[in-house]
Structures are given as C-alpha cells and as structure tokens.
Design a protein around this motif. Structure first.
Motif, mmCIF file in Angstrom:
data_model
loop_
_atom_site.group_PDB
_atom_site.id
_atom_site.type_symbol
_atom_site.label_atom_id
_atom_site.label_comp_id
_atom_site.label_asym_id
_atom_site.label_seq_id
_atom_site.Cartn_x
_atom_site.Cartn_y
_atom_site.Cartn_z
ATOM 1 N N PHE A 66 0.894 -1.292 -0.034
ATOM 2 C CA PHE A 66 0.107 0.036 0.068
ATOM 3 C C PHE A 66 0.868 1.373 0.145
ATOM 4 N N ASP A 67 2.042 1.132 0.802
ATOM 5 C CA ASP A 67 2.925 2.196 0.709
ATOM 6 C C ASP A 67 3.508 2.459 -0.598
ATOM 7 N N TYR A 68 3.893 1.457 -1.165
ATOM 8 C CA TYR A 68 4.538 1.386 -2.459
ATOM 9 C C TYR A 68 3.460 2.134 -3.544
ATOM 10 N N ALA A 69 2.421 1.618 -3.656
ATOM 11 C CA ALA A 69 1.203 2.029 -4.381
ATOM 12 C C ALA A 69 1.115 3.626 -4.395
ATOM 13 N N ALA A 70 1.188 4.120 -3.093
ATOM 14 C CA ALA A 70 1.056 5.609 -2.892
ATOM 15 C C ALA A 70 2.133 6.341 -3.308
ATOM 16 N N ARG A 71 3.267 5.928 -3.086
ATOM 17 C CA ARG A 71 4.589 6.487 -3.406
ATOM 18 C C ARG A 71 4.949 6.558 -4.893
ATOM 19 N N HIS A 72 4.722 5.510 -5.559
ATOM 20 C CA HIS A 72 4.966 5.257 -6.685
ATOM 21 C C HIS A 72 4.732 6.403 -7.835
ATOM 22 N N GLN A 73 3.352 6.921 -7.587
ATOM 23 C CA GLN A 73 2.868 8.019 -8.598
ATOM 24 C C GLN A 73 3.304 9.466 -7.805
ATOM 25 N N LEU A 74 4.227 9.303 -6.789
ATOM 26 C CA LEU A 74 4.921 10.729 -6.208
ATOM 27 C C LEU A 74 6.156 10.921 -7.295
ATOM 28 N N ILE A 75 6.777 9.926 -7.652
ATOM 29 C CA ILE A 75 8.084 10.177 -8.516
ATOM 30 C C ILE A 75 7.791 10.948 -9.858
ATOM 31 N N GLY A 76 8.488 11.973 -9.839
ATOM 32 C CA GLY A 76 8.188 12.916 -11.140
ATOM 33 C C GLY A 76 7.027 13.555 -11.149
ATOM 34 N N HIS A 77 6.108 13.353 -10.085
ATOM 35 C CA HIS A 77 4.972 14.481 -10.086
ATOM 36 C C HIS A 77 5.369 15.718 -10.038
ATOM 37 N N THR A 78 4.779 16.695 -10.638
ATOM 38 C CA THR A 78 5.163 18.094 -10.549
ATOM 39 C C THR A 78 4.507 18.648 -9.235
ATOM 40 N N ALA A 79 3.522 18.057 -8.763
ATOM 41 C CA ALA A 79 3.112 18.540 -7.148
ATOM 42 C C ALA A 79 3.393 17.517 -6.298
ATOM 43 N N GLU A 80 4.733 16.926 -6.175
ATOM 44 C CA GLU A 80 5.109 15.864 -5.086
ATOM 45 C C GLU A 80 4.886 16.308 -3.790
ATOM 46 N N GLU A 81 5.392 17.414 -3.501
ATOM 47 C CA GLU A 81 5.508 17.761 -2.219
ATOM 48 C C GLU A 81 4.034 18.117 -1.619
ATOM 49 N N GLU A 82 3.219 18.686 -2.561
ATOM 50 C CA GLU A 82 1.685 18.842 -2.034
ATOM 51 C C GLU A 82 1.095 17.628 -1.658
ATOM 52 N N LEU A 83 1.225 16.760 -2.532
ATOM 53 C CA LEU A 83 0.655 15.359 -2.459
ATOM 54 C C LEU A 83 1.220 14.582 -1.670
ATOM 55 N N ALA A 84 2.272 14.865 -0.874
ATOM 56 C CA ALA A 84 2.930 13.880 0.125
ATOM 57 C C ALA A 84 2.089 13.435 1.219
ATOM 58 N N SER A 85 1.085 14.417 1.836
ATOM 59 C CA SER A 85 0.314 14.023 2.866
ATOM 60 C C SER A 85 -0.935 13.269 2.417
ATOM 61 N N LEU A 86 -1.360 13.565 1.293
ATOM 62 C CA LEU A 86 -2.288 12.626 0.827
ATOM 63 C C LEU A 86 -1.803 11.101 0.777
ATOM 64 N N ALA A 87 -0.566 11.210 -0.034
ATOM 65 C CA ALA A 87 -0.120 9.666 -0.059
ATOM 66 C C ALA A 87 -0.079 9.131 1.250
ATOM 67 N N ARG A 88 0.296 9.587 2.311
ATOM 68 C CA ARG A 88 0.470 9.055 3.796
ATOM 69 C C ARG A 88 -0.962 8.599 3.896
ATOM 70 N N ALA A 89 -1.847 9.548 3.469
ATOM 71 C CA ALA A 89 -3.416 9.208 4.261
ATOM 72 C C ALA A 89 -3.859 8.084 3.197
ATOM 73 N N TRP A 90 -3.685 7.918 2.250
ATOM 74 C CA TRP A 90 -4.173 6.807 1.509
ATOM 75 C C TRP A 90 -3.494 5.656 1.769
ATOM 76 N N ALA A 91 -2.217 5.658 2.052
ATOM 77 C CA ALA A 91 -1.717 4.237 2.482
ATOM 78 C C ALA A 91 -2.153 3.851 3.923
ATOM 79 N N ARG A 92 -2.373 4.995 4.869
ATOM 80 C CA ARG A 92 -2.849 4.658 6.116
ATOM 81 C C ARG A 92 -4.155 3.998 5.933
ATOM 82 N N ARG A 93 -5.296 4.833 5.473
ATOM 83 C CA ARG A 93 -6.640 4.315 5.368
ATOM 84 C C ARG A 93 -6.610 2.767 4.783
ATOM 85 N N ASN A 94 -5.904 2.502 3.769
ATOM 86 C CA ASN A 94 -5.989 0.999 3.133
ATOM 87 C C ASN A 94 -5.155 0.161 3.959
#
Ligand SMILES: Nc1ncnc2c1ncn2[C@@H]1O[C@H](COP(=O)(O)OP(=O)(O)O)[C@@H](O)[C@H]1O
Ligand SMILES: O=P(O)(O)O[C@H]1O[C@H](CO)[C@@H](O[C@H]2O[C@H](CO)[C@@H](O)[C@H](O)[C@H]2O)[C@H](O)[C@H]1O
Length: 457
Positions: free
Chosen positions: A371-399
């Motif tokens: 679940f952690d991989y799934a959330a982080r994988h799409q952050l790589i190279g994303h233009t809004a990587e920093e803004e999305l980091a907390s959403l990524a953590r929330a997605w991984a935590r929820r699942n």
C-alpha cells in the motif's frame, strides 16, 4: 564460452526477469539442454548458469531456432542472434521461444498428454482434460518469470530463476486447489537438476486456470491513487476511487488462505531461540543491504532496533506455510472476489529456505508495504510531489487499516495485537525491497528508501 553462451551473456542482462542487474556477468555456461522440437523450427529448453561476483545462478531459457534469414518478421523483437549450435555445428538464428506460439503450443500438448517420460516431464494434474490447439501470448508486465496465456483458458508460468526442487508455487497452489481464492492448477513441467551431487526433480513451469475477468491489484490500487492525486480531493475517503472496501475484502481473503494453509500443512510455534535466529537473519540481511546500498546506512540503527525488539518478544509466535512474497501484484480482483497468485516466495532465496514455516504476519507486512508502494510510486516525477505527500500518507494509512480490519474479521491474528512482530517484518521487507530494486529496477530504489526514511522518522 561457445558462440551461443556469448550471445546469451549479452541478451540475458537485458531481460526483465534477470535478477542480477546490479553486477556485471563474468561467465555464462549452458548447464543442460533438452531438445523438445527438432527440424526447421527448433525448440530446446536450456538451463543456463550465470556467474557473477563469485557465485552463480541458474536460469531457464526456452530457445527457438531456425535457419539464418528465416525468422518470421513478427518474431524479430525476440531475436537473440546467429550462432553455431554446439552439438550439431549448424549455424542458426536463435530467439526467445516464449514469443513463438507455434513452438509453445507443443508444451501445452505434452502437458495434456501427461507425458511423464524422458528428461523433461510434462504432467497433468487431474483427470480433467487440458484443451489444446490454443495460441499463446506472453503476458507483459513487471514479472520475475515469464507467463504465457493460452487462449482464454490457461496461464503457463515458466520459472526463470531455477532452484533445485519442487517450486513452492506449485506445492502451495496444488494444496489450495479447491480454494475460491486461488486459480485452479492443471499441470506442470519438470526436469532433473544436479545439486551437490544429487539429482533433484525441479519445477520448470506451472499450468493454471486463466482468470479472464481478473484485474491486477496493483493496477486497481494505482487507479484509486491516480483518482485521488488528479481529482483535487482533500482526503482518500472523499475520492470516488476509494479503495478501502477492496482493501478490507483483500484482508479477509488473505486470512482465509492462511487458515486453509494452516489446516492442510504443518504448523508450529517458534521457540525463543528460533525467534532470536529470525531476528539475527533480519540483521544479516540489513548488513548485506547496507553494504550494497550505502544510502541505507543512516537508518540502520532504527531498523536494527526493530529487529532486536523481535528477539525479545515473549509471547509464542505461531508459524505455518505462508505466501512469502505478498504484495498487490500478487492478487487479482475477479468478478467474484480476490484471488491470490504466485506462492513462489522471494525468487532470489533458495527453495529450502522459502519452504520454512513462518508467521502469517509476514504476508500481512508484505501487503502493508505494498500500500505504501502504491501511494509513493505515483509521486515520483509528479510536478506536485510535495503537496501530494500528505495525501499519499493518508491513502496508505486508510488502506492499511482496512486490510488489517478485514484480516482480523475473517479470523486471522489481529495485526494490531502484534505490533513488534509486524514492524520487524515490515522493516525486513523494506530492506529486501532495497536490494530487489537495486538489482532489478534501479529507478524505483527511491520508493523503499523513502519509506524507510519515513518509518525511521
Ligand atoms: N491465473 C491467472 N489469471 C489471470 N492473470 C494472471 C494469472 N496468473 C498471473 N496473472 C497475471 O500475471 C501477473 C504476474 O503473475 P505472477 O504469478 O505474479 O508472476 P511473477 O512471479 O513473474 O511475478 C499477475 O500479477 C497477474 O496480473
Ligand atoms: O512478483 P514477484 O514474485 O516477481 O516479486 C518481486 O517483484 C515485485 C515487483 O514486481 C516486488 O514487489 C515490489 O514492487 C511492487 C510494485 O511493483 C510492490 O507492490 C511491492 O510492495 C514491492 O515489494 C517484490 O518485492 C519482488 O519479490
């Protein structure tokens, strides 16, 4: 090296399934070759030894051959080169036969015939006939093996890295043959390998029902993550592609398979000494990984503390046969629910070790990492990587939470009641991933390294 071995030495490192990408190849030797089809179009099954860094690994290559200049154009991408074949002295064009349905069809025919004679044995599992005359296609994707799909009926998974003995995927899939959470096995291919002077029957491939309505868990989770990142949502629960219900059902399916395995195969409880040994093995893996990937060094102390804590756990730890390399790419969602695939365990580990009893929490930890991989994988190279980091953590935590709830609900050990054991398994899996990515997909190495940095706070 022969001409063929020299060609293979250039071709093998470029294959997705080759697990030794971190180091140069010193030598390639064809250990065994079994001609399966002779004539204008040839098929031979090769066991190839690849030497690197003072050790060697065996790989299976399905080698097609034809007279020079006669390779069909649709197979040009599968060409390996032109060489003189060792025993006949004939010059042939050789290619990856997995891509040639005219050759792979013979493998299915021979399983259907339950042809158990000769050095390569083709076995059918049950009385149910196997349909023949189907054309195969190679499955594309991030695979350590090569799977051929025949029509809409079967998948033949050819194991690339070979270890002497029965592959745990075949062993556990046949044990679970009646389970609704497993794709029904139909047969296998095996040959003898020599291991320390002994002859050992070794699984080369497994034939299984093809689940035509299946969608890969990694793809489904990825769709949910994409919806969250692209849709301007503030939390995973408000996104249309929320995955938590699926994660919960997946937790329940996982617990059912664990209960099934525990009821059919041996179980045990780890002694305090065995627990210390487990902790020591994790620490050794950490040392190896830190030597290979020095950027792991700053986190070694935190990881080590989690492994030391495992050695101190004073409640009994039940062990049994488990999946062993559990992640979202090993599960598919069909129209009736989740199905678990690939009980092979970690492909880089000797079969004997993979068959050891282990805690089912090891699989739980594997899926939590995923679940952690799934959330982080799409952050790589994303233009809004920093803004999305907390959403990524929330997605991984929820699942992760939903998966654990489903697992406990269906009768599995409640992951929340075993935090120390779970943490050690999760850190160990992340350390394994660091090495796996360094060897196979160096551009993904950041994912487990970033997770470890976050875990280590
Ligand atoms: N029986 C099957 N039915 C449908 N798809 C399958 C089946 N077996 C494997 N797949 C697909 O192939 C992918 C890789 O299979 P897997 O057994 O995990 O191979 P590997 O060990 O090489 O990773 C799976 O993630 C799944 O998408
Ligand atoms: O499926 P395999 O048996 O080949 O397992 C190996 O390859 C996996 C990658 O395909 C690797 O899994 C890692 O990457 C996944 C995303 O591709 C991720 O979901 C997993 O959590 C992560 O561990 C697996 O570790 C390796 O053994």
């Amino acid at each position: 090296m022969t001409q063929l071995e020299t060609l293979l030495a250039g071709w093998i490192p470029k294959q997705r399934w080759f697990g030794g990408k971190g180091a140069p190849i010193d030598h390639v030797a064809v250990e065994a070759q079994h001609p399966l089809i002779t004539g204008e179009q040839g098929l031979r099954l090769l066991v190839v030894d690849v030497a690197q860094d003072g050790s060697f690994a065996r790989y299976q290559v399905l080698l097609g051959s034809c007279p020079p200049g006669r390779l069909r154009s649709e197979l040009s991408h599968a060409a390996i080169g032109e060489c003189r074949l060792p025993e006949s002295g004939e010059t042939r064009t050789v290619y990856d036969a997995a891509h040639d349905p005219e050759l792979t069809g013979r493998l299915l025919d021979r399983i259907a015939d339950d042809d158990g004679t000769g050095p390569v044995r083709f076995r059918r599992l049950s009385e149910t006939p196997v349909r023949t005359g189907l054309r195969s296609l190679v499955l594309t994707g991030e695979q350590s093996n090569t799977s051929l799909v025949y029509g809409e009926d079967y998948v033949l998974k050819t194991f690339r890295r070979l270890w002497p003995g029965r592959n745990p995927d075949l062993e556990l899939t046949t044990t679970l043959a009646e389970s609704p959470f497993v794709a029904r096995p139909h047969g296998w291919i095996e040959a003898d390998l020599t291991d320390q002077g002994r002859t050992v029957g070794t699984t080369l491939a497994m034939l299984q029902e093809y689940l035509r309505s299946a969608t890969d868990g990694w793809v489904l989770a990825g769709t949910s993550v994409r919806d969250l990142y692209e849709g301007g949502h503030s939390a995973p629960e408000s996104a249309g592609g929320d995955f938590s219900w699926e994660a919960q059902r997946l937790g329940s399916a996982t617990a059912s398979v664990h209960l099934d395995l525990a009821s059919k195969l041996p179980t045990d409880v780890l002694t305090p000494q065995a627990l210390r040994d487990l902790s020591t093995a994790m620490i050794s893996r950490l040392h190896r990984a830190t030597e290979e990937v020095p950027s792991l060094e700053p986190y070694a102390g935190t990881l080590r503390a989690a492994f030391d804590a495992l050695a101190e756990v004073d409640s009994p730890l039940p062990v049994q046969r488990v999946h062993g390399d559990y992640h979202l790419g090993q599960v598919v969602r069909t129209d009736t629910g989740w199905v678990l695939l690939d009980f092979e365990g970690e492909p880089a580990v000797p079969v004997g070790e993979r068959q050891r009893l282990s805690s089912p929490l090891r699989d739980v930890a594997g899926m939590l990492r995923s679940f952690d991989y799934a959330a982080r994988h799409q952050l790589i190279g994303h233009t809004a990587e920093e803004e999305l980091a907390s959403l990524a953590r929330a997605w991984a935590r929820r699942n992760r939470e939903a998966f654990c709830a489903g697992y406990a609900f269906a009768g599995g050990a409640d992951p929340h009641k075993h935090e120390t054991v779970l943490r050690a398994f999760e850190y160990d899996k992340a350390v394994y991933e660091v090495m796996y990515e360094a060897h196979n997909r160096p551009s993904w190495l950041r994912i487990p390294l970033d997770s470890i940095a976050a875990l280590a706070g």
